[in-house]
Design an enzyme around this catalytic site. Structure first.
Site, short mmCIF file in Angstrom:
data_model
loop_
_atom_site.label_atom_id
_atom_site.label_comp_id
_atom_site.label_asym_id
_atom_site.label_seq_id
_atom_site.Cartn_x
_atom_site.Cartn_y
_atom_site.Cartn_z
N ALA A 1 1.36 -2.51 4.61
CA ALA A 1 1.88 -0.89 4.41
C ALA A 1 0.66 -0.11 4.38
CB ALA A 1 2.68 -1.03 3.25
N LEU B 1 -2.52 1.49 3.01
CA LEU B 1 -2.93 2.10 1.54
C LEU B 1 -1.71 3.04 1.06
CD1 LEU B 1 -6.87 1.85 1.22
CD2 LEU B 1 -5.03 0.11 0.39
N HIS B 2 -0.79 2.64 0.91
CA HIS B 2 0.43 3.48 0.60
C HIS B 2 1.17 2.86 -0.55
CE1 HIS B 2 -0.38 6.17 4.31
NE2 HIS B 2 -0.28 4.96 4.79
N ALA B 3 1.84 3.74 -1.39
CA ALA B 3 2.68 3.19 -2.41
C ALA B 3 2.13 2.10 -3.32
CB ALA B 3 4.04 2.96 -2.04
N PRO C 1 0.41 -0.86 -2.62
CA PRO C 1 -0.96 -1.28 -2.41
C PRO C 1 -2.01 -0.24 -3.19
CG PRO C 1 0.29 -1.60 -0.50
CD PRO C 1 1.41 -0.84 -1.41
#
Length: 90
Positions: free
Chosen positions: A12, A14-16, A18
């Site tokens: 994913a 570096l979103h949400a 992570p």
């Protein structure tokens, strides 16, 4: 100033989740850590800031550069690089 290059391992990027996991790890370090995409190192962000990390826009497979200064910086950068290279979206 010590630096460490790492490749984003989360599918994913570096979103949400992570990003949240990484920010907590960066904030736990005893010194300030900055992060930048390897291809635009002049645009660095505070690694302990979720907004900074989201602004970075790092996706799966992108190389990023972590930078820190102070006692224990190399160990901190190694730990954070290992965190980045792990699939954190599980």
């Amino acid at each position: 100033m010590p630096q460490k290059t790492a490749t984003v391992g989360s599918k994913a990027g570096l979103h949400a989740r992570p990003a949240s996991v990484f920010v907590k790890a960066a904030a736990a370090q005893p010194m300030a850590i900055s992060i930048a995409k390897a291809d635009t190192p002049q645009e660095s962000f505070d690694a302990a800031s979720i907004l900074g990390l989201m602004a970075l826009g790092a996706e799966y497979g992108h190389e990023v550069v972590l930078t820190a200064e102070g006692e224990g910086a190399e160990a901190a950068l190694q730990e954070l690089a290992e965190t980045l290279e792990t699939e954190l979206d599980t």
